[in-house]
Design an enzyme around this catalytic site. Structure first.
Site, short mmCIF file in Angstrom:
data_model
loop_
_atom_site.label_atom_id
_atom_site.label_comp_id
_atom_site.label_asym_id
_atom_site.label_seq_id
_atom_site.Cartn_x
_atom_site.Cartn_y
_atom_site.Cartn_z
N GLU A 1 0.82 -1.21 0.00
CA GLU A 1 0.00 0.00 0.00
C GLU A 1 0.85 1.26 0.00
OE1 GLU A 1 -3.06 -0.15 2.99
OE2 GLU A 1 -2.86 -2.31 3.17
N GLU B 1 -6.51 -8.23 0.36
CA GLU B 1 -6.80 -8.32 1.80
C GLU B 1 -8.28 -8.05 2.01
OE1 GLU B 1 -4.36 -5.68 4.10
OE2 GLU B 1 -2.50 -6.41 3.23
#
Ligand SMILES: *[C@@H]1O[C@H](CO)[C@@H](O)[C@H](O)[C@H]1NC(C)=O
Ligand SMILES: *[C@@H]1O[C@H](CO)[C@@H](O)[C@H](O)[C@H]1NC(C)=O
Ligand SMILES: *[C@@H]1O[C@H](CO)[C@@H](O)[C@H](O)[C@H]1NC(C)=O
Ligand SMILES: *[C@@H]1O[C@H](CO)[C@@H](O)[C@H](O)[C@H]1NC(C)=O
Ligand SMILES: *[C@@H]1O[C@H](CO)[C@@H](O)[C@H](O)[C@H]1NC(C)=O
Length: 432
Positions: free
Chosen positions: A122, A215
């Site tokens: 990220e 995720e």
């Protein structure tokens, strides 16, 4: 993984972190290792196998972890942490070394089924203030070239796991959006690159390229919106949805996903919120938290970890004779909570209903267990004692844990010994 505000809770798009990957089949799971006491990797690998996980996503390329995955057949995604992006992005040599050590060596000498390299984790998250904006794309290119050079170009794909915050939607629906303005051109460049090197991700206009959910999950504690029932409903609903192969309105058909996450991690930063240490479908010691049918086991139930070794059955609690208004209580509790884990004590959490004495005992015990039940870790001045009677309340979900035995990695990089010694000295310093 970031939490979602109440407004967004129903909108699972914001809980999903999208990975740019080729499509494969089977359910995967994230295996994070930010724990004070990690289960040995071979126990975790058996846990993965017993529960039928065909894929696992790692956040780094830890040697012991990868070694344990050798010959398991499980498809592995290894990760390059954000703080290594500058090095592999700045130097082709560093990228080649990373691939040689952390990919090639494990595939050839260890038979690890490495299929993906996640470049960063990220990296475009808004809270990073753009720290990794200019280095992620060079890192991606260098790693891809290094993989090709190592003869792994078709076997191992590169990807950049991105948070849903790369996406902005004026209509409030995922389909009405586009990449965030500040990274719009960069995202297009990355998508183009991945599409050319056939490790694709897409949104509108790249319709033939599949997507993977990197995720997805729900935490069980640390927040009033986090409990086992919410988590069970969310994860079971998601499992049923993807096993039905329905996909999303924009992208019908099978979706590949990695659940977040396998086990709880008590050393994660609680800065995003106290729930951050409670994402596991299993507890830190590999017990199933709630019934979840992954569709992979005969019983339809989760299979717990086998061969887990615990410390002795003893706990540290507040002395019955100690007074609640003892001036030592407050500094002792903040000390214990600062170094151990009190994220199950807040409003609406699993131990949120303890009375004041229970609260204090919980904090003392957490510190005591985290320090491997060292006697000196239960010497809060005159107000604590060690007991063999389990203080866990009979009603509710609150549990006074017993820690598992510390695991020492073969590489000798385990920090638990110096850490407990250090806290031991801190303790003497503060209380003597
Ligand atoms: C391989 O990965 C590990 C774990 O992420 C890292 O510490 C190490 O520096 C990497 N090796 C190389 C040669 O880059
Ligand atoms: C980002 O910027 C904010 C405000 O300037 C600052 O408080 C924060 O520490 C910065 N975060 C990072 C990771 O640099
Ligand atoms: C990225 O940006 C930082 C500061 O904005 C700069 O110091 C660094 O040299 C840049 N790196 C590259 C590879 O452009
Ligand atoms: C227990 O501890 C939590 C967190 O430290 C606090 O919010 C709560 O008010 C405490 N409860 C009692 C009964 O003291
Ligand atoms: C500990 O408790 C005992 C008896 O309750 C008391 O006499 C003693 O002064 C206390 N010591 C400290 C350091 O508070």
């Amino acid at each position: 993984m970031g939490w979602v505000s109440a407004r967004d809770r129903v909108n699972f798009w914001l809980v999903c972190l999208l990975c740019m990957l080729c499509s494969v089949s089977g359910i995967g799971v994230n295996w994070g290792t930010q724990s004070s006491h990690s289960l040995p990797p071979d126990i975790i690998v058996n846990l993965l196998k017993d529960n039928g996980f065909q894929r696992v996503k790692l956040f780094d390329a830890d040697y012991g972890t990868l070694k344990a995955l050798g010959k398991s057949g499980i498809e592995v995604m290894v990760g390059i942490p954000n703080d290594m992006l500058a090095s592999v992005g700045g130097s082709m040599k560093a990228a080649e070394k990373w691939v040689a050590k952390n990919v090639s060596a494990h595939i050839t000498s260890n038979n690890v089924n490495i299929r993906y390299v996640a470049v960063g984790n990220e990296p475009f998250l808004e809270t990073y203030n753009g720290s990794y904006l200019n280095i992620t794309y060079p890192a991606l290119r260098n790693i891809q070239s290094a993989l090709v050079k190592a003869g792994l170009g078709s076997q191992v794909k590169v990807t950049v796991p991105l948070n849903a915050d790369v996406y902005a939607s004026s209509s409030g629906y995922p389909s009405g959006g586009d990449f965030r303005a500040d990274i719009h051109d960069l995202m297009l460049m990355i998508v183009n690159f991945l599409s050319v090197s056939s490790a694709p991700f897409t949104k509108n206009g790249f319709g033939n390229l599949p997507i993977i959910v990197g995720e997805i999950g729900w935490p069980t504690d640390g927040d009033r919106n986090a409990d086992v029932e919410y988590a069970r409903r969310f994860n079971q609903g998601f499992m049923s949805h993807i096993s039905g192969g329905r996909g999303t309105p924009m992208r019908p058909g099978p979706i590949d996903a990695y659940l977040f996450s396998l086990i709880d991690e008590d050393d994660k930063s609680s800065a995003p919120g106290n729930f951050e240490r409670h994402w596991g479908i299993f507890t830190f010691d590999g017990e199933a938290k709630y019934p979840l049918n992954l569709g992979t086991t005969n019983s339809g139930a989760l299979v717990p970890a086998k061969g887990v070794k615990y410390l002795e059955r003893k706990w540290c609690v507040m002395k019955p004779s100690a007074r609640l208004d003892d001036p030592q209580v407050e500094p002792s509790v903040s000390y214990a909570c600062g170094l151990a884990d009190c994220t199950s004590l807040g409003y609406g959490t699993s131990c949120g209903n303890l009375d004041a004495r229970g609260n204090i005992s919980y904090a003392f015990n957490s510190y005591f267990q985290k320090n491997n039940q060292l006697e000196v870790a239960c010497k809060f001045p005159n107000i604590s004692m060690i007991t063999k009677t389990d203080p866990t309340p009979t009603a509710g979900n609150c549990k006074f844990e017993i820690m598992i035995q510390p695991y020492y990695e073969s590489a000798g990089r385990d920090l638990s010994v110096p850490r407990s010694l250090w806290t031991w000295f801190m303790f003497l310093f503060i209380f003597c």
